[in-house]
Design a protein around this motif. Sequence first.
Motif, PDB file in Angstrom:
ATOM      1  N   THR A  13       0.826  -1.199   0.000  1.00  0.00           N
ATOM      2  CA  THR A  13       0.000   0.000   0.000  1.00  0.00           C
ATOM      3  C   THR A  13       0.868   1.260   0.000  1.00  0.00           C
ATOM      4  OG1 THR A  13      -1.749  -1.178   1.182  1.00  0.00           O
ATOM      5  CG2 THR A  13      -1.846   1.224   1.179  1.00  0.00           C
ATOM      6  N   ASP A  14       1.895   1.279   0.844  1.00  0.00           N
ATOM      7  CA  ASP A  14       2.816   2.428   0.855  1.00  0.00           C
ATOM      8  C   ASP A  14       3.553   2.553  -0.471  1.00  0.00           C
ATOM      9  OD1 ASP A  14       2.041   2.911   3.437  1.00  0.00           O
ATOM     10  OD2 ASP A  14       3.754   1.887   4.355  1.00  0.00           O
TER      11      ASP A  14
ATOM     12  N   ASN B 217       1.109   4.057  -3.037  1.00  0.00           N
ATOM     13  CA  ASN B 217       0.845   5.471  -2.750  1.00  0.00           C
ATOM     14  C   ASN B 217       2.073   6.346  -3.009  1.00  0.00           C
ATOM     15  OD1 ASN B 217      -1.768   4.827  -1.968  1.00  0.00           O
ATOM     16  ND2 ASN B 217      -1.204   4.563   0.178  1.00  0.00           N
TER      17      ASN B 217
ATOM     18  N   HIS C  88       2.708   6.129  -6.958  1.00  0.00           N
ATOM     19  CA  HIS C  88       1.499   6.308  -7.784  1.00  0.00           C
ATOM     20  C   HIS C  88       1.394   5.200  -8.849  1.00  0.00           C
ATOM     21  CE1 HIS C  88       1.177  10.252  -5.893  1.00  0.00           C
ATOM     22  NE2 HIS C  88       2.422  10.497  -6.237  1.00  0.00           N
TER      23      HIS C  88
ATOM     24  N   GLU D  22      -1.195   3.120  -9.232  1.00  0.00           N
ATOM     25  CA  GLU D  22      -2.561   2.640  -9.436  1.00  0.00           C
ATOM     26  C   GLU D  22      -2.812   2.293 -10.901  1.00  0.00           C
ATOM     27  OE1 GLU D  22      -1.784   5.461  -8.017  1.00  0.00           O
ATOM     28  OE2 GLU D  22      -2.498   5.437  -5.937  1.00  0.00           O
TER      29      GLU D  22
ATOM     30  N   LYS E 150      -8.192  -0.799  -1.867  1.00  0.00           N
ATOM     31  CA  LYS E 150      -6.777  -0.952  -1.580  1.00  0.00           C
ATOM     32  C   LYS E 150      -6.389  -2.422  -1.447  1.00  0.00           C
ATOM     33  CE  LYS E 150      -6.112   3.511   0.719  1.00  0.00           C
ATOM     34  NZ  LYS E 150      -5.655   4.199   1.959  1.00  0.00           N
TER      35      LYS E 150
END
Length: 318
Positions: free
Chosen positions: A103-104, A107, A110, A112, A128
Amino acid sequence: MLDLLHYGGLLRARWILIVTLTIGIGLGYGLYVKYLTVKWYRAQAIVTPVQPEEGLSMGTGTTGDMVDGLGGGIASLLGGGASDTIMLAERYTAIMNSYAFTTDLVNKYHLEHTIIGVQSKNAPTVTKWSIHMKIADRFSTEYDFKSGNLTLYFLDPSPAEAQRVLGFYLDSLRDKLRNEEVQAGASAAASLEEEVRKTSDALLQTQLYELMARQIQREKLAQVQSDFAFKVIEPPVVPDNYYSPQARQKATLAASITFVLICTWILGSDFIRRAKAQLEGLNQVTDEPASTLDDPSPRPDDSETLHPRFVRNLRPKV
């Protein structure tokens, strides 16, 4: 044995159909996989896990030897010990596969669109956890017990993107381990400083100052050491050939499945046809006695037949 010969004859009589469909479907599916499906490239990197305490042993000299003599050394006090690359490799793998790490990573860099692509308006909502599962499916590791090296892999349709994301994995892992080491060193130094303030023994204060100095050194080395926690043997690289799908294996699998299905269909159809014929024969046999019982006319077997000589004797004499 007769049934086996019968079924073998059925398959031999339809060998042209079996061979044609098997080769045709296998070859067609292989060409489809080779030219029409998405190709996945796998980036790989090789690292050697290193205990953080190993970097601290360089340049310590007499101070380190004196501290190591206090109850087994700073390594034993802090729960360290001899370098165990297997445990380190397992720990690093668990960290990189964890939900918090991925997840980190997504984020921070970027990722996604790299992982889920461009979503339409009617596409389901991406959470997530779903992103974590997708990126975890593309990432894998392999440990070599002989060399002690840990190999990292990442899959992506773009070779450059696969190489870039795998580099993000290495940078994020090093940053996470470095931050943990810095925080541990700072916490240990602060705790030792508090103990120095509480004690009045000069010898114990000297020993605590030595330990505190080593923790401060540990913190500073963790901040500046370029190969902290692991050494990169081979940076992320992508081979020229794509990793999957493998057209030859897919074609062989499709041909095998087709062959089994065709043979099953031929033998199953014959079995069903023979079973129906036997069932109809049994129904005819069971229907015949019922029809004869309903017929009131006498049957030839049940009637009494008289011998011709006996009939002549019964005639009146003139």
